[in-house]
Structures are given as C-alpha cells and as structure tokens.
Motif scaffolding. Sequence first.
Motif, mmCIF file in Angstrom:
data_model
loop_
_atom_site.group_PDB
_atom_site.id
_atom_site.type_symbol
_atom_site.label_atom_id
_atom_site.label_comp_id
_atom_site.label_asym_id
_atom_site.label_seq_id
_atom_site.Cartn_x
_atom_site.Cartn_y
_atom_site.Cartn_z
ATOM 1 N N MET A 29 0.855 -1.192 0.000
ATOM 2 C CA MET A 29 0.000 0.000 0.000
ATOM 3 C C MET A 29 0.888 1.237 0.000
ATOM 4 N N LEU A 30 0.557 2.165 -0.864
ATOM 5 C CA LEU A 30 1.300 3.427 -0.930
ATOM 6 C C LEU A 30 0.669 4.435 0.022
ATOM 7 N N HIS A 31 1.470 4.930 0.963
ATOM 8 C CA HIS A 31 1.008 5.957 1.896
ATOM 9 C C HIS A 31 1.495 7.310 1.387
ATOM 10 N N ILE A 32 0.563 8.237 1.222
ATOM 11 C CA ILE A 32 0.897 9.571 0.717
ATOM 12 C C ILE A 32 0.635 10.597 1.809
ATOM 13 N N ASP A 33 1.701 11.259 2.241
ATOM 14 C CA ASP A 33 1.595 12.359 3.203
ATOM 15 C C ASP A 33 1.527 13.658 2.425
ATOM 16 N N ILE A 34 0.473 14.424 2.642
ATOM 17 C CA ILE A 34 0.308 15.712 1.983
ATOM 18 C C ILE A 34 0.328 16.789 3.062
ATOM 19 N N HIS A 35 1.191 17.783 2.877
ATOM 20 C CA HIS A 35 1.336 18.867 3.853
ATOM 21 C C HIS A 35 1.061 20.220 3.222
ATOM 22 N N SER A 36 0.402 21.092 3.977
ATOM 23 C CA SER A 36 0.432 22.524 3.692
ATOM 24 C C SER A 36 1.316 23.125 4.771
ATOM 25 N N PHE A 37 2.115 24.119 4.395
ATOM 26 C CA PHE A 37 3.042 24.689 5.370
ATOM 27 C C PHE A 37 3.325 26.143 5.045
ATOM 28 N N SER A 38 3.987 26.808 5.989
ATOM 29 C CA SER A 38 4.402 28.197 5.836
ATOM 30 C C SER A 38 5.904 28.260 5.638
ATOM 31 N N TYR A 39 6.326 28.925 4.574
ATOM 32 C CA TYR A 39 7.762 29.137 4.384
ATOM 33 C C TYR A 39 8.325 30.016 5.498
ATOM 34 N N LYS A 40 7.527 30.962 6.004
ATOM 35 C CA LYS A 40 7.997 31.896 7.033
ATOM 36 C C LYS A 40 8.052 31.276 8.429
ATOM 37 N N LYS A 41 7.100 30.415 8.739
ATOM 38 C CA LYS A 41 6.979 29.919 10.113
ATOM 39 C C LYS A 41 7.746 28.623 10.351
ATOM 40 N N GLY A 42 7.442 27.580 9.603
ATOM 41 C CA GLY A 42 8.066 26.289 9.888
ATOM 42 C C GLY A 42 8.984 25.762 8.806
ATOM 43 N N GLY A 43 8.820 26.278 7.603
ATOM 44 C CA GLY A 43 9.629 25.799 6.487
ATOM 45 C C GLY A 43 9.146 24.458 5.956
ATOM 46 N N ILE A 44 9.892 23.929 5.010
ATOM 47 C CA ILE A 44 9.513 22.691 4.320
ATOM 48 C C ILE A 44 9.460 21.532 5.318
ATOM 49 N N PRO A 45 8.351 20.783 5.338
ATOM 50 C CA PRO A 45 8.225 19.661 6.276
ATOM 51 C C PRO A 45 9.281 18.580 6.019
ATOM 52 N N LYS A 46 9.777 18.034 7.100
ATOM 53 C CA LYS A 46 10.757 16.949 7.027
ATOM 54 C C LYS A 46 10.042 15.665 6.632
ATOM 55 N N ASP A 47 10.698 14.864 5.823
ATOM 56 C CA ASP A 47 10.166 13.554 5.464
ATOM 57 C C ASP A 47 10.524 12.581 6.581
ATOM 58 N N GLU A 48 9.525 12.179 7.353
ATOM 59 C CA GLU A 48 9.745 11.307 8.514
ATOM 60 C C GLU A 48 9.936 9.845 8.123
ATOM 61 N N THR A 49 9.722 9.497 6.848
ATOM 62 C CA THR A 49 9.838 8.094 6.434
ATOM 63 C C THR A 49 11.280 7.686 6.163
ATOM 64 N N GLY A 50 12.159 8.672 6.033
ATOM 65 C CA GLY A 50 13.534 8.347 5.708
ATOM 66 C C GLY A 50 13.793 8.307 4.212
ATOM 67 N N ASN A 51 12.739 8.474 3.416
ATOM 68 C CA ASN A 51 12.892 8.491 1.958
ATOM 69 C C ASN A 51 13.720 9.680 1.486
ATOM 70 N N GLY A 52 13.498 10.818 2.138
ATOM 71 C CA GLY A 52 14.209 12.023 1.744
ATOM 72 C C GLY A 52 13.768 12.564 0.396
ATOM 73 N N GLY A 53 12.578 12.204 -0.039
ATOM 74 C CA GLY A 53 12.141 12.646 -1.357
ATOM 75 C C GLY A 53 10.715 13.136 -1.362
#
Length: 138
Positions: free
Chosen positions: A1-25
Amino acid sequence: MLHIDIHSFSYKKGGIPKDETGNGGGFTFDCRGILNPGRVEEYKIQTGNDIGVQEYLETKTEMPKFLELIKSLVSINIDNYLERGFENLQINFGCTGGQHRSVYSAIRIAHFIEEKYGNQVEISLHHDEQHHLNISNE
C-alpha cells in the motif's frame, strides 16, 4: 500500500516539512506565485478550506492551471510507485503563512488522488499551520 503524506506549510513559520519516512524525497510546490487571497480584507482570517477563499483562488488566480500541472506530475510518480511497490510519497505545498493557498492546494490534491486511486493509497493530510483542519483516511 502506498502511503501519501500531503502537507500545507508556511515558508515563514516552519519551512519545508521533514520527510519522517527516511525516503528524503517527494514533491514540494511553492504556491507563493499565486495571487494571495490573504491580502483581501474579507479573507484574512479565513483559510483555503473556506468557500470564499476557494472561489477567489478558482476565479481570480492561476490556481486552476497550477493544480492541473501538479496533478500531471504527481500522477506520474504515483503510477510508478504503485507499480514498483513503493510505500511512501510526500507532497508539500508552501505559501507565506500556510493559511490560504497551500491549504487549498493540499486539500484539492488530496481529493484528486483519492478519486483517482481510491483504496490503492492511504492519504494523510497535514496542515502544519492550521492543525484544526487535519484529517487522515488511514
């Protein structure tokens, strides 16, 4: 099963979300090139989940074209990842405050993926600045 994490974020506040899966992509799309409804007084306290903001983005900006291009891009990867048995993909949408454009984009792409791929995928939708909007279909 493919798990897809979709994030909305703020460049000013938190920056690009870290990939917690270790994929780095995955994908990170910058929504700041789209006209900001947050600069319109009546939409300042609303989010991309509110009808007024959605109508503004759909009728007064390039957002529909932007999302059509993103749908094409992410579909190529999702098709490939499903075929190859990959387990994780992350898709991020950033804007200035993580409130209007990125929230709208994340919601729309989550709906698109859910409609196109159904039970072939699990989607987690994270609004990093708008926690009250978070949902998951896991």
